[in-house]
Scaffold this motif. Structure first.
Motif, PDB file in Angstrom:
ATOM      1  N   UNK A  52      48.488   7.678  20.366  1.00  0.00           N
ATOM      2  CA  UNK A  52      48.041   6.427  21.006  1.00  0.00           C
ATOM      3  C   UNK A  52      46.671   6.667  21.660  1.00  0.00           C
ATOM      4  N   UNK A  53      46.439   7.893  22.103  1.00  0.00           N
ATOM      5  CA  UNK A  53      45.158   8.239  22.738  1.00  0.00           C
ATOM      6  C   UNK A  53      43.966   8.104  21.809  1.00  0.00           C
ATOM      7  N   UNK A  54      44.216   7.995  20.517  1.00  0.00           N
ATOM      8  CA  UNK A  54      43.102   7.801  19.581  1.00  0.00           C
ATOM      9  C   UNK A  54      42.536   6.373  19.692  1.00  0.00           C
ATOM     10  N   UNK A  55      43.320   5.456  20.207  1.00  0.00           N
ATOM     11  CA  UNK A  55      42.893   4.044  20.176  1.00  0.00           C
ATOM     12  C   UNK A  55      41.693   3.717  21.082  1.00  0.00           C
ATOM     13  N   UNK A  56      41.734   4.087  22.389  1.00  0.00           N
ATOM     14  CA  UNK A  56      40.583   3.719  23.220  1.00  0.00           C
ATOM     15  C   UNK A  56      39.277   4.331  22.710  1.00  0.00           C
ATOM     16  N   UNK A  57      39.359   5.532  22.140  1.00  0.00           N
ATOM     17  CA  UNK A  57      38.133   6.174  21.651  1.00  0.00           C
ATOM     18  C   UNK A  57      37.722   5.636  20.285  1.00  0.00           C
ATOM     19  N   UNK A  67      23.840   9.262  15.683  1.00  0.00           N
ATOM     20  CA  UNK A  67      24.670   9.798  14.597  1.00  0.00           C
ATOM     21  C   UNK A  67      25.405  11.059  15.084  1.00  0.00           C
ATOM     22  N   UNK A  68      24.687  11.872  15.875  1.00  0.00           N
ATOM     23  CA  UNK A  68      25.302  13.103  16.410  1.00  0.00           C
ATOM     24  C   UNK A  68      26.526  12.752  17.254  1.00  0.00           C
ATOM     25  N   UNK A  69      26.348  11.770  18.154  1.00  0.00           N
ATOM     26  CA  UNK A  69      27.453  11.371  19.049  1.00  0.00           C
ATOM     27  C   UNK A  69      28.612  10.823  18.223  1.00  0.00           C
ATOM     28  N   UNK A 119      41.448   0.229  29.389  1.00  0.00           N
ATOM     29  CA  UNK A 119      40.441  -0.027  28.345  1.00  0.00           C
ATOM     30  C   UNK A 119      39.213   0.884  28.459  1.00  0.00           C
ATOM     31  N   UNK A 120      38.587   1.167  27.312  1.00  0.00           N
ATOM     32  CA  UNK A 120      37.311   1.909  27.305  1.00  0.00           C
ATOM     33  C   UNK A 120      36.202   0.874  27.180  1.00  0.00           C
ATOM     34  N   UNK A 121      35.603   0.510  28.297  1.00  0.00           N
ATOM     35  CA  UNK A 121      34.687  -0.644  28.322  1.00  0.00           C
ATOM     36  C   UNK A 121      33.252  -0.324  27.939  1.00  0.00           C
ATOM     37  N   UNK A 122      32.791   0.896  28.247  1.00  0.00           N
ATOM     38  CA  UNK A 122      31.387   1.246  27.966  1.00  0.00           C
ATOM     39  C   UNK A 122      31.338   2.636  27.339  1.00  0.00           C
ATOM     40  N   UNK A 123      30.153   3.027  26.881  1.00  0.00           N
ATOM     41  CA  UNK A 123      30.011   4.380  26.307  1.00  0.00           C
ATOM     42  C   UNK A 123      30.319   5.454  27.363  1.00  0.00           C
ATOM     43  N   UNK A 124      30.032   5.151  28.631  1.00  0.00           N
ATOM     44  CA  UNK A 124      30.333   6.129  29.687  1.00  0.00           C
ATOM     45  C   UNK A 124      31.845   6.383  29.773  1.00  0.00           C
ATOM     46  N   UNK A 125      32.634   5.399  29.382  1.00  0.00           N
ATOM     47  CA  UNK A 125      34.092   5.602  29.394  1.00  0.00           C
ATOM     48  C   UNK A 125      34.488   6.696  28.399  1.00  0.00           C
ATOM     49  N   UNK A 126      33.725   6.800  27.310  1.00  0.00           N
ATOM     50  CA  UNK A 126      34.031   7.856  26.337  1.00  0.00           C
ATOM     51  C   UNK A 126      33.740   9.218  26.973  1.00  0.00           C
ATOM     52  N   UNK A 127      32.673   9.265  27.785  1.00  0.00           N
ATOM     53  CA  UNK A 127      32.387  10.491  28.534  1.00  0.00           C
ATOM     54  C   UNK A 127      33.503  10.794  29.521  1.00  0.00           C
ATOM     55  N   UNK A 128      33.946   9.765  30.233  1.00  0.00           N
ATOM     56  CA  UNK A 128      34.989   9.963  31.257  1.00  0.00           C
ATOM     57  C   UNK A 128      36.310  10.384  30.609  1.00  0.00           C
ATOM     58  N   UNK A 129      36.611   9.817  29.441  1.00  0.00           N
ATOM     59  CA  UNK A 129      37.870  10.201  28.775  1.00  0.00           C
ATOM     60  C   UNK A 129      37.813  11.681  28.387  1.00  0.00           C
ATOM     61  N   UNK A 166      36.717  19.257  23.500  1.00  0.00           N
ATOM     62  CA  UNK A 166      36.726  17.828  23.851  1.00  0.00           C
ATOM     63  C   UNK A 166      36.224  17.594  25.278  1.00  0.00           C
ATOM     64  N   UNK A 167      36.658  18.493  26.162  1.00  0.00           N
ATOM     65  CA  UNK A 167      36.275  18.333  27.565  1.00  0.00           C
ATOM     66  C   UNK A 167      34.760  18.472  27.705  1.00  0.00           C
ATOM     67  N   UNK A 168      34.180  19.410  26.951  1.00  0.00           N
ATOM     68  CA  UNK A 168      32.723  19.607  27.034  1.00  0.00           C
ATOM     69  C   UNK A 168      31.973  18.433  26.422  1.00  0.00           C
ATOM     70  N   UNK A 169      32.553  17.847  25.375  1.00  0.00           N
ATOM     71  CA  UNK A 169      31.937  16.671  24.752  1.00  0.00           C
ATOM     72  C   UNK A 169      31.812  15.557  25.794  1.00  0.00           C
ATOM     73  N   UNK A 170      32.873  15.351  26.564  1.00  0.00           N
ATOM     74  CA  UNK A 170      32.852  14.297  27.576  1.00  0.00           C
ATOM     75  C   UNK A 170      31.883  14.605  28.702  1.00  0.00           C
ATOM     76  N   UNK A 171      31.893  15.872  29.125  1.00  0.00           N
ATOM     77  CA  UNK A 171      31.015  16.262  30.246  1.00  0.00           C
ATOM     78  C   UNK A 171      29.559  16.132  29.826  1.00  0.00           C
ATOM     79  N   UNK A 172      29.276  16.460  28.579  1.00  0.00           N
ATOM     80  CA  UNK A 172      27.894  16.341  28.090  1.00  0.00           C
ATOM     81  C   UNK A 172      27.428  14.877  28.147  1.00  0.00           C
TER      82      UNK A 172
END
Ligand code: FAQ
Length: 318
Positions: A52-57, A67-69, A119-129, A166-172
């Motif tokens: 289910x965690x795949x959905x917000x992302x 493209x990298x992101x 909900x994942x509302x903005x691109x920053x939410x992807x960082x926070x997740x 994954x954690x580093x991807x978000x922190x970046x």
């Protein structure tokens, strides 16, 4: 009757001796029904959370800012699907089928993590997740690497290796936004404000309100309590937030020298129980989507099963 009871007692003693010695319990070992049930509940819920965690992302794959992101996010989401598969397979060794686990999810008998109902509302939410949600998941899962059930513990070793990426991807993502414009910094702080408290809830209720912890400790399913792991997560995350200039949205957060950790404000448990009870902002959407995609994928499962059957028949005929 007495003989049967004494055999049962002996088997239980043998099981508990193994647990006390720190040996792993394997699928063919005798185990009490309650241990088996406890693991099926936890492992199936863990597997459902990954999927289910795949959905917000997933919602952000087509909207990633480069493209990298996009490539990185795609790889991460694919990893989460893989984690679900390892965990469903590990749970199947306890005698429950994947179909049954999915049925329990769809009928509401099985839960999944509270966090994926936001909900994942903005691109920053992807960082926070990535940073907070995967960060919290790692703290919990590192501890589960030493859980007593062999297949679960081995799945965790593999999953943890991937989660740290994954954690580093978000922190970046968060670090880059905090080094950007005022609007980008505000967006990152807004995501932090919305994801911080639900991330703390991921560790489950306080130890005094955690009904499953007693058995979990007795059988070494849990090695650390919900509160111990939450504390570990807070202590390491506060420092990471400071480095990039984010503020933790908790006015009561304070360093406590005596315990060498942070004290934190009150967690809104009413919100937690509402969310895990089905009344979070996205529960309905998450379940509707899962059911729809599961139905649409029926032909893939049928084709794969038919192929496997044919292959087996061929092997038997040669
Ligand atoms: N959400 O007595 P306890 C991830 C329920 S993976 C929903 O303390 P326990 C990767 C609990 O089930 C995240 N329900 O329970 C990723 C029980 O209700 P029940 C998932 C929760 O089992 C990242 C009741 O409250 N990780 O994020 C939650 O001893 C990004 C009483 O609780 C795992 O599942 C919750 N947070 O301790 C993927 C780890 N917490 O079942 C995609 C494995 C508690 O009686 C993107 N699980 N409840 O109806 C565990 O370690 C444990 O199950 C705990 C809870 C620690 C979660």
């Amino acid at each position: 009757m007495q003989v049967a009871d004494s055999v049962k007692d002996q088997l239980l003693r043998h099981f508990e001796e193994k647990i006390d010695k720190g040996d792993a319990i394997e699928p063919r070992d005798r185990m009490p029904d309650a241990y088996r049930k406890h693991l099926i509940r936890q492992m199936s819920q863990h597997a459902h959370s990954e999927v289910i965690g795949m959905q917000p992302e997933g919602n952000w794959i087509t909207r990633a800012p480069s493209l990298r992101a996009r490539q990185i996010l795609l790889a991460k989401i694919q990893d989460e699907g893989g984690h679900g598969l390892y965990l469903y397979s590990a749970a199947e060794t306890l005698g429950i089928s994947r179909d049954e686990m999915i049925k329990q999810l769809h009928t509401g008998k099985a839960k999944y993590s509270n966090i994926f109902n936001y909900p994942a509302l903005t691109w920053a939410d992807i960082g926070a997740i990535g940073w907070l949600v995967d960060g919290a998941a790692i703290v919990n899962q590192v501890s589960l690497q030493r859980t007593s059930y062999g297949p679960y513990s081995r799945a965790m070793v593999r999953i943890c290796k991937e989660e740290s990426f994954h954690q580093r991807q978000g922190y970046e993502i968060m670090a880059r936004m905090m080094a950007g414009t005022a609007d980008q910094r505000a967006m990152a702080q807004d995501a932090m404000n919305r994801w911080w408290w639900p991330s703390l809830m991921m560790f489950g209720p306080h130890d005094s309100d955690s009904p499953h912890s007693g058995d979990a400790f007795r059988w070494k399913i849990k090695r650390h309590s919900n509160d111990e792991l939450r504390q570990k997560f807070i202590d390491k995350t506060v420092q990471q937030a400071e480095v990039i200039g984010l503020t933790i949205p908790d006015q009561d957060l304070k360093w406590n020298e005596a315990k060498r950790g942070y004290d934190h404000g009150t967690i809104n448990w009413e919100e937690f129980y509402q969310v895990i009870g089905g009344n979070g902002p996205c529960n309905q959407q998450r379940m509707d989507h899962h059911k729809q995609v599961h139905e649409e994928g029926a032909w893939v499962r049928e084709a794969a099963a038919a192929y496997a059957k044919k292959k087996q028949e061929k092997l038997l005929n040669h």
